[in-house]
Design a protein around this motif. Structure first.
Motif, PDB file in Angstrom:
ATOM      1  N   GLY A 381     -40.585  30.758 -24.592  1.00 25.71           N
ATOM      2  CA  GLY A 381     -40.469  30.210 -23.246  1.00 25.71           C
ATOM      3  C   GLY A 381     -41.210  28.911 -23.029  1.00 25.71           C
ATOM      4  N   GLN A 382     -41.979  28.459 -24.005  1.00 29.49           N
ATOM      5  CA  GLN A 382     -42.738  27.218 -23.844  1.00 29.49           C
ATOM      6  C   GLN A 382     -41.799  26.016 -23.966  1.00 29.49           C
ATOM      7  OE1 GLN A 382     -45.910  26.654 -26.689  1.00 29.49           O
ATOM      8  NE2 GLN A 382     -46.305  24.540 -26.036  1.00 29.49           N
ATOM      9  N   LYS A 383     -41.777  25.160 -22.935  1.00 31.58           N
ATOM     10  CA  LYS A 383     -40.942  23.955 -22.969  1.00 31.58           C
ATOM     11  C   LYS A 383     -41.718  22.841 -23.641  1.00 31.58           C
ATOM     12  CE  LYS A 383     -38.054  22.900 -19.625  1.00 31.58           C
ATOM     13  NZ  LYS A 383     -36.768  22.737 -20.334  1.00 31.58           N
ATOM     14  N   VAL A 384     -41.088  22.213 -24.606  1.00 35.29           N
ATOM     15  CA  VAL A 384     -41.704  21.111 -25.342  1.00 35.29           C
ATOM     16  C   VAL A 384     -40.894  19.846 -25.074  1.00 35.29           C
ATOM     17  CG1 VAL A 384     -42.330  20.218 -27.603  1.00 35.29           C
ATOM     18  CG2 VAL A 384     -42.505  22.682 -27.139  1.00 35.29           C
ATOM     19  N   TRP A 385     -41.561  18.834 -24.485  1.00 34.05           N
ATOM     20  CA  TRP A 385     -40.892  17.563 -24.227  1.00 34.05           C
ATOM     21  C   TRP A 385     -40.914  16.725 -25.493  1.00 34.05           C
ATOM     22  CZ3 TRP A 385     -38.176  17.661 -19.977  1.00 34.05           C
ATOM     23  CH2 TRP A 385     -38.607  18.462 -18.924  1.00 34.05           C
ATOM     24  N   LEU A 386     -39.774  16.160 -25.840  1.00 37.05           N
ATOM     25  CA  LEU A 386     -39.635  15.445 -27.103  1.00 37.05           C
ATOM     26  C   LEU A 386     -39.635  13.926 -26.923  1.00 37.05           C
ATOM     27  CD1 LEU A 386     -36.901  17.766 -28.581  1.00 37.05           C
ATOM     28  CD2 LEU A 386     -39.339  17.752 -29.133  1.00 37.05           C
ATOM     29  N   ARG A 387     -39.843  13.502 -25.724  1.00 38.87           N
ATOM     30  CA  ARG A 387     -39.898  12.076 -25.432  1.00 38.87           C
ATOM     31  C   ARG A 387     -40.491  11.922 -24.046  1.00 38.87           C
ATOM     32  NH1 ARG A 387     -36.952   9.276 -28.758  1.00 38.87           N
ATOM     33  NH2 ARG A 387     -36.755   6.998 -28.577  1.00 38.87           N
ATOM     34  N   GLU A 388     -41.096  10.801 -23.779  1.00 41.75           N
ATOM     35  CA  GLU A 388     -41.635  10.577 -22.433  1.00 41.75           C
ATOM     36  C   GLU A 388     -40.730   9.659 -21.625  1.00 41.75           C
ATOM     37  OE1 GLU A 388     -45.664   9.519 -23.617  1.00 41.75           O
ATOM     38  OE2 GLU A 388     -46.330  11.447 -22.798  1.00 41.75           O
ATOM     39  N   SER A 389     -39.874   8.912 -22.340  1.00 41.69           N
ATOM     40  CA  SER A 389     -38.853   8.133 -21.631  1.00 41.69           C
ATOM     41  C   SER A 389     -37.591   8.978 -21.546  1.00 41.69           C
ATOM     42  CB  SER A 389     -38.555   6.822 -22.370  1.00 41.69           C
ATOM     43  OG  SER A 389     -38.051   7.078 -23.663  1.00 41.69           O
ATOM     44  N   ALA A 390     -36.936   8.879 -20.408  1.00 42.41           N
ATOM     45  CA  ALA A 390     -35.761   9.719 -20.176  1.00 42.41           C
ATOM     46  C   ALA A 390     -34.507   8.882 -20.374  1.00 42.41           C
ATOM     47  CB  ALA A 390     -35.796  10.307 -18.768  1.00 42.41           C
ATOM     48  N   ASN A 391     -33.929   8.949 -21.559  1.00 40.20           N
ATOM     49  CA  ASN A 391     -32.740   8.165 -21.861  1.00 40.20           C
ATOM     50  C   ASN A 391     -31.710   9.058 -22.545  1.00 40.20           C
ATOM     51  OD1 ASN A 391     -30.959   6.216 -23.414  1.00 40.20           O
ATOM     52  ND2 ASN A 391     -32.207   4.809 -22.211  1.00 40.20           N
ATOM     53  N   LEU A 392     -30.480   9.043 -22.032  1.00 36.93           N
ATOM     54  CA  LEU A 392     -29.454   9.920 -22.599  1.00 36.93           C
ATOM     55  C   LEU A 392     -29.125   9.574 -24.037  1.00 36.93           C
ATOM     56  CD1 LEU A 392     -29.102  10.820 -19.617  1.00 36.93           C
ATOM     57  CD2 LEU A 392     -26.664  11.005 -20.088  1.00 36.93           C
ATOM     58  N   SER A 393     -29.284   8.312 -24.420  1.00 42.90           N
ATOM     59  CA  SER A 393     -28.938   7.910 -25.778  1.00 42.90           C
ATOM     60  C   SER A 393     -29.813   8.586 -26.820  1.00 42.90           C
ATOM     61  CB  SER A 393     -29.057   6.387 -25.923  1.00 42.90           C
ATOM     62  OG  SER A 393     -28.145   5.741 -25.053  1.00 42.90           O
ATOM     63  N   SER A 394     -31.019   8.989 -26.426  1.00 46.61           N
ATOM     64  CA  SER A 394     -31.919   9.651 -27.374  1.00 46.61           C
ATOM     65  C   SER A 394     -31.948  11.157 -27.175  1.00 46.61           C
ATOM     66  CB  SER A 394     -33.328   9.068 -27.244  1.00 46.61           C
ATOM     67  OG  SER A 394     -33.777   9.123 -25.911  1.00 46.61           O
ATOM     68  N   GLY A 395     -30.989  11.681 -26.398  1.00 45.37           N
ATOM     69  CA  GLY A 395     -30.868  13.132 -26.265  1.00 45.37           C
ATOM     70  C   GLY A 395     -31.282  13.695 -24.929  1.00 45.37           C
ATOM     71  N   GLY A 396     -31.615  12.817 -23.958  1.00 46.04           N
ATOM     72  CA  GLY A 396     -32.048  13.293 -22.652  1.00 46.04           C
ATOM     73  C   GLY A 396     -30.921  13.909 -21.837  1.00 46.04           C
ATOM     74  N   GLU A 397     -31.280  14.458 -20.687  1.00 50.72           N
ATOM     75  CA  GLU A 397     -30.309  15.094 -19.792  1.00 50.72           C
ATOM     76  C   GLU A 397     -30.432  14.478 -18.409  1.00 50.72           C
ATOM     77  OE1 GLU A 397     -30.136  19.357 -19.955  1.00 50.72           O
ATOM     78  OE2 GLU A 397     -31.078  19.399 -21.927  1.00 50.72           O
ATOM     79  N   ALA A 398     -29.476  14.798 -17.546  1.00 54.24           N
ATOM     80  CA  ALA A 398     -29.440  14.210 -16.211  1.00 54.24           C
ATOM     81  C   ALA A 398     -29.139  15.275 -15.173  1.00 54.24           C
ATOM     82  CB  ALA A 398     -28.392  13.110 -16.145  1.00 54.24           C
ATOM     83  N   VAL A 399     -29.742  15.100 -14.002  1.00 51.28           N
ATOM     84  CA  VAL A 399     -29.522  15.976 -12.851  1.00 51.28           C
ATOM     85  C   VAL A 399     -29.013  15.114 -11.706  1.00 51.28           C
ATOM     86  CG1 VAL A 399     -30.568  17.566 -11.209  1.00 51.28           C
ATOM     87  CG2 VAL A 399     -31.383  17.508 -13.580  1.00 51.28           C
ATOM     88  N   ASP A 400     -27.868  15.467 -11.146  1.00 50.80           N
ATOM     89  CA  ASP A 400     -27.317  14.668 -10.059  1.00 50.80           C
ATOM     90  C   ASP A 400     -28.165  14.809  -8.799  1.00 50.80           C
ATOM     91  OD1 ASP A 400     -25.080  13.113  -8.739  1.00 50.80           O
ATOM     92  OD2 ASP A 400     -25.163  14.919  -7.479  1.00 50.80           O
ATOM     93  N   VAL A 401     -28.540  13.666  -8.192  1.00 53.73           N
ATOM     94  CA  VAL A 401     -29.340  13.663  -6.957  1.00 53.73           C
ATOM     95  C   VAL A 401     -28.737  12.696  -5.948  1.00 53.73           C
ATOM     96  CG1 VAL A 401     -31.503  14.364  -8.074  1.00 53.73           C
ATOM     97  CG2 VAL A 401     -30.912  11.931  -7.941  1.00 53.73           C
ATOM     98  N   THR A 402     -27.444  12.432  -6.063  1.00 50.16           N
ATOM     99  CA  THR A 402     -26.802  11.424  -5.216  1.00 50.16           C
ATOM    100  C   THR A 402     -26.993  11.709  -3.739  1.00 50.16           C
ATOM    101  OG1 THR A 402     -25.129  11.119  -6.954  1.00 50.16           O
ATOM    102  CG2 THR A 402     -24.622  10.239  -4.774  1.00 50.16           C
ATOM    103  N   ASP A 403     -26.907  12.969  -3.360  1.00 55.26           N
ATOM    104  CA  ASP A 403     -26.997  13.309  -1.935  1.00 55.26           C
ATOM    105  C   ASP A 403     -28.411  13.173  -1.382  1.00 55.26           C
ATOM    106  OD1 ASP A 403     -24.288  13.857  -1.913  1.00 55.26           O
ATOM    107  OD2 ASP A 403     -24.569  16.000  -2.313  1.00 55.26           O
ATOM    108  N   ASP A 404     -29.384  12.984  -2.271  1.00 55.01           N
ATOM    109  CA  ASP A 404     -30.772  12.875  -1.818  1.00 55.01           C
ATOM    110  C   ASP A 404     -31.190  11.440  -1.534  1.00 55.01           C
ATOM    111  OD1 ASP A 404     -30.961  15.604  -2.198  1.00 55.01           O
ATOM    112  OD2 ASP A 404     -31.740  15.411  -4.251  1.00 55.01           O
ATOM    113  N   ILE A 405     -30.359  10.482  -1.864  1.00 53.79           N
ATOM    114  CA  ILE A 405     -30.720   9.079  -1.674  1.00 53.79           C
ATOM    115  C   ILE A 405     -30.688   8.728  -0.190  1.00 53.79           C
ATOM    116  CG2 ILE A 405     -29.955   6.705  -2.105  1.00 53.79           C
ATOM    117  CD1 ILE A 405     -31.052   7.795  -4.551  1.00 53.79           C
ATOM    118  N   SER A 406     -31.778   8.182   0.316  1.00 55.96           N
ATOM    119  CA  SER A 406     -31.835   7.768   1.728  1.00 55.96           C
ATOM    120  C   SER A 406     -31.118   6.436   1.903  1.00 55.96           C
ATOM    121  CB  SER A 406     -33.291   7.609   2.172  1.00 55.96           C
ATOM    122  OG  SER A 406     -33.901   6.515   1.500  1.00 55.96           O
ATOM    123  N   GLY A 407     -30.729   6.159   3.129  1.00 59.55           N
ATOM    124  CA  GLY A 407     -30.075   4.891   3.419  1.00 59.55           C
ATOM    125  C   GLY A 407     -30.959   3.701   3.099  1.00 59.55           C
ATOM    126  N   ALA A 408     -32.267   3.849   3.348  1.00 60.35           N
ATOM    127  CA  ALA A 408     -33.198   2.744   3.092  1.00 60.35           C
ATOM    128  C   ALA A 408     -33.300   2.448   1.597  1.00 60.35           C
ATOM    129  CB  ALA A 408     -34.573   3.087   3.655  1.00 60.35           C
TER     130      ALA A 408
END
Length: 878
Positions: A381-408
């Motif tokens: 159950g231990q999560k191990v991060w394999l990079r500190e930069s979050a880039n899909l090209s190196s195997g990262g993942e993405a979570v959609d947050v479009t609805d959370d963006i404020s107008g400002a």
């Protein structure tokens, strides 16, 4: 003994086999083609075990499992290779299902055809199918099957369009915007002619080159944004290790180290804690820096997000997670990475939703910060991060947050893209929250990307997929589907004249017309390339020209048979007639075969389009059964009952009525032009040109032009003015006239003979040369047709012998003419075309007509114009 693939062909668009791109190969099986599969149930069992998806193939039986039935009842290895290749392509992500394998009569081989998105992918699939089918048949063990299959699929996917490009073209197709792939890479043309746009992934030809260059330079980007009040991290560019240490000390640890000009997160290190880590991070960044310039920046607080801006709107936003693995207490981190990289959602070259997790300096630094190594075994159950930069090209993942963006914050992002100058921008920010603008939240813009990947928004690991392709298409085509009017003309005879007539009509509207024909490619009034250019390549030249407003495409049998079509669909298709020409070539042996091939144009007329058909040709009439679209018939002698019935069903017709070409539909009858005042008809004597004018008029009306305008335009189309060079082109001399024509098959020569007889010359001499690649029986009919209107004949030979021996054609024509009664005084042989024409004209009796059936138009025209002195009533002959 081997299975040999001896020839191959790729059809990039609709073709004689299928309306989709396809790969075709000739395969020689040798002894492997002699035993049916029903005699080798061990082979059947093994191939179905290795490729269980074959159970779903319908084959000719039309139901899932049909192919398995064929295997068990007995089929042959060529057919098996076809289905295995299709299965490989399906596993690689393609959706093709059509395939066909046929023996080649008289040859030790089979022709295998199957749908394939790319030529290279089809080749790889068939090569692998031949190797593995042979190995299984020979009872050889295939080692490391899973790895070999995975490698093959990655190789095929390398040639696929990437997910960003595919998202855009899927959106384009949903809007009925034409799509054509231009390169093996991701360059695609959307739309046609003046309305086209080109894309490469999320880069469009609307994107500013200056803005792209700005984004390549992270320091310059920061300077621009900072100058306009956009929050960016403090930092500076360095070019030495010592300067990097000094910059980090000035900023205070932790810092970020990255190439000044970089991409896809390569060489980027976050959360660098001290000088030792900085040394490693600097060395890694330098490996990915083209000019040695490295950025040292403060570590911004918050989470990393990618914001996608299209035009003046935020259309998607993602929280980006670095790649990670979860411990099980058994496997090392290195083993867990290996397991995760076998996830079917991960693939090379950005072809699948996720990329493989890479092991590099960024991985090592992330593990050091967690006091781990690749050999560590994390707890369950231990999560191990394999990079500190979050880039899909190196195997990262993405979570959609479009609805959370404020107008400002959205306003900040749109402004950021506009300051840089991008129409489509991927903006990387770090911020504690999305509910405030950057200044209020303490967030910062880290980078602006000119060619943002869309994969994270289309295939987020968590959250809702966003229609980013649709947003880009709406930006590129806000009010238009990218189409120009497109008409293609085919048939055995008359298609060049119909093409030229139709192009002439459209030029009278003031539009820029792109035209392909046997004379070359015309853009507007300019000949951009001469030659017989009636295939898919020339069609693409016209459709891809950014000045063209209307496309008129002569489409010949040869290009259709050998290469398919250079377009996916049409507004209007015209079929002039079907006659015995080119039979015995390219697998087209009968008139039925030729009809099936020519009907390909009818098949690709888009919904709402129109098909123009010759009602007087029984083979063409049959094509009506292949289309649900509206038909406009043209006819000089079809019985009125047929035409009346067709009009009652909602179709149209161009017919002769009381000396006029008229258009009939359910709204009534409208005159187009008088038959005898149609210049190309020679006062009604050239009936074939009456028919050609009907076809052109029907096509013009189908494309939306008014019948009266069409008639007025046709009244200006005259062969004497060079509008239709080499087609019934009459050149007047002082004592002898010359008629140039391209007739080279029996139906065309019979029609020409009727015209010649109506001209009532005292003597007719014909310069006869015929193409050598026709069947002898077809050549005999053509020779007899020429003999029927000729008083004497000068026999010549084509420069292109087309498989015949030197002198063979002149001997064949002479022998045939003698058999039909020509005496030695009526026959002359002058092998070279130019010399034959000069001799025929110089020695013709006064008041003769010399009919020249040419191979090379310009050679013949120049020769005639030099011999006829003085000349009159012809085009400029200087």
């Amino acid at each position: 003994m081997n299975i040999d693939i001896t020839s191959e062909r790729f059809y990039p668009g609709p073709n004689r086999h299928t309306l989709h791109s396809a790969y075709e190969a000739i395969v020689h099986l040798g002894s492997y083609g002699s035993t049916p599969t029903c005699e080798r149930q061990d082979f059947v069992s093994q191939i179905l075990t290795l490729l269980p998806g074959l159970h779903d193939h319908v084959c000719s039986l039309g139901v899932p499992g049909g192919f398995v039935t064929r295997l068990q009842q007995g089929t042959y290895l060529g057919h098996v290779m076809e289905h295995v290749a299709l299965e490989f392509l399906y596993l690689a992500g393609e959706e093709g299902h059509y395939g066909k394998t046929r023996e080649i009569p008289g040859q030790d081989g089979v022709r295998i055809v199957f749908e394939s998105e790319t030529e290279e992918g089809g080749r790889l699939a068939l090569q692998a199918a031949s190797q593995w089918v042979k190995a299984l048949w020979d009872q050889e063990r295939i080692l490391a099957w899973s790895h070999a299959l995975s490698t093959l699929l990655d190789q095929i996917r390398e040639y696929h369009l990437g997910p960003s490009t595919r998202a855009i073209i899927n959106a384009a197709k949903a809007r009925d915007i034409p799509v054509w792939r231009l390169t093996q890479e991701n360059m695609v043309r959307l739309g046609q002619g003046i309305y086209q746009k080109r894309i490469m992934a999320a880069l469009s030809d609307e994107t500013s080159a200056i803005a792209v260059d700005v984004c390549q330079d992270k320091e310059l980007t920061k300077q621009l944004l900072q100058r306009h009040g956009i929050m960016v991290p403090r930092g500076r560019s360095v070019k030495s290790h010592e300067d990097a240490i000094a910059a980090a000390q000035e900023l205070g640890y932790p810092v970020v180290v990255k190439p000044q000009r970089g991409h896809q997160g390569q060489g980027v290190s976050l959360n660098v804690q001290d000088a030792n880590e900085l040394s490693r991070a600097y060395a890694w960044a330098a490996e990915h820096s083209d000019d040695g310039a490295i950025m040292i920046e403060e570590q911004a607080p918050g989470k990393p997000y990618r914001i996608l801006v299209v035009g003046n709107k935020v259309v998607a936003a993602s929280l980006r997670w670095p790649p990670s693995v979860t411990g099980d207490g058994i496997h090392s981190i290195d083993q867990l990475i290996e397991q995760e990289n076998r996830n079917p959602l991960r693939g090379l070259h950005h072809t699948l939703p996720l990329s493989p997790i890479v092991r590099d300096q960024g991985t090592m630094m992330a593990l050091i910060h967690q006091h781990l190594t690749l050999h560590s075994i994390p707890d369950p159950g231990q999560k191990v991060w394999l990079r500190e930069s979050a880039n899909l090209s190196s195997g990262g993942e993405a979570v959609d947050v479009t609805d959370d963006i404020s107008g400002a914050l959205a306003w900040d992002m749109v402004r950021t893209a506009q300051i840089v100058g991008l129409d489509i921008a991927g903006i990387d920010i770090v911020t504690p929250n999305l509910s405030q603008d950057l200044r209020s939240s303490g967030g910062m813009v880290i980078e602006v990307n000119a060619v943002p990947g869309l994969r994270m928004h289309v295939y987020p690991s968590h959250g809702q997929s966003r229609p980013v392709g649709e947003a880009i298409i709406q930006h590129l085509f806000p009010h238009h589907n990218g189409r120009i009017p497109v008409c293609a003309i085919t048939g055995t005879n008359g298609k060049t004249t119909v093409t030229r007539m139709l192009a002439h009509i459209w030029r009278q509207t003031g539009r820029v017309v792109g035209m392909t024909s046997t004379g070359g490619i015309m853009i507007g009034n300019h000949l951009v390339q001469s030659g017989d250019l009636t295939g898919p390549w020339s069609a693409q030249v016209v459709l891809g020209d950014p000045t063209v407003e209307v496309a008129i495409l002569e489409t010949a049998r040869g290009g259709m048979a050998r290469y398919g079509l250079g377009f996916s669909d049409l507004d209007v298709a015209v079929v002039t007639n079907i006659g015995p020409d080119h039979l015995g070539q390219d697998g087209i042996d009968t008139l039925e075969d030729l009809t099936h091939l020519k009907a390909l144009l009818v098949d690709v007329v888009r919904p709402g389009g129109t098909v123009v058909l010759n009602a007087d040709d029984p083979y063409v009439v049959k094509m009506a059964q292949r289309t649900p679209n509206r038909i406009i018939w043209f006819s000089t002698n079809k019985d009125q009952t047929f035409i009346t019935e067709q009009v009652a069903e909602g179709h149209g017709a161009v017919v002769l009525s009381h000396g006029y070409l008229v258009y009939r539909d359910q709204d009534g009858m409208r005159r187009i032009i008088g038959n005898r005042v149609l210049p190309a008809s020679w006062h009604g004597r050239a009936e074939i040109n009456v028919k050609n004018a009907m076809a052109a008029a029907a096509a013009a009306i189908a494309m939306g032009l008014d019948p009266a305008f069409v008639g007025k335009s046709l009244s200006h189309f005259a062969v004497e003015q060079g509008a239709n060079p080499g087609r019934l082109e009459l050149i007047h001399g002082e004592a002898v006239d010359v008629l140039l024509d391209y007739a080279h098959n029996a139906p065309a020569l019979e029609a020409l003979g009727q015209i010649v007889k109506r001209l009532r010359y005292g003597h007719v001499r014909t310069v006869l040369g015929l193409p050598g690649d026709r069947r002898n029986q077809d050549l005999e009919q053509a020779i007899k047709a020429a003999a029927a209107f000729s008083g004497d004949i000068v026999v010549r030979e084509d420069a292109d012998l087309r498989g015949r021996k030197p002198g063979e054609m002149t001997e064949f024509m002479t022998r045939t003419l003698q058999q039909v009664g020509f005496k030695s005084g009526q026959l002359m042989t002058v092998p070279q075309e130019r010399e034959a024409v000069i001799h025929a004209v110089k020695t013709a009796p006064p008041h003769s007509l010399v009919v020249v059936l040419f191979e090379n138009y310009q050679t013949v025209k120049d020769a005639v114009c030099r011999v006829l002195q003085p000349v009159k009533d012809t085009e400029d002959v200087s």
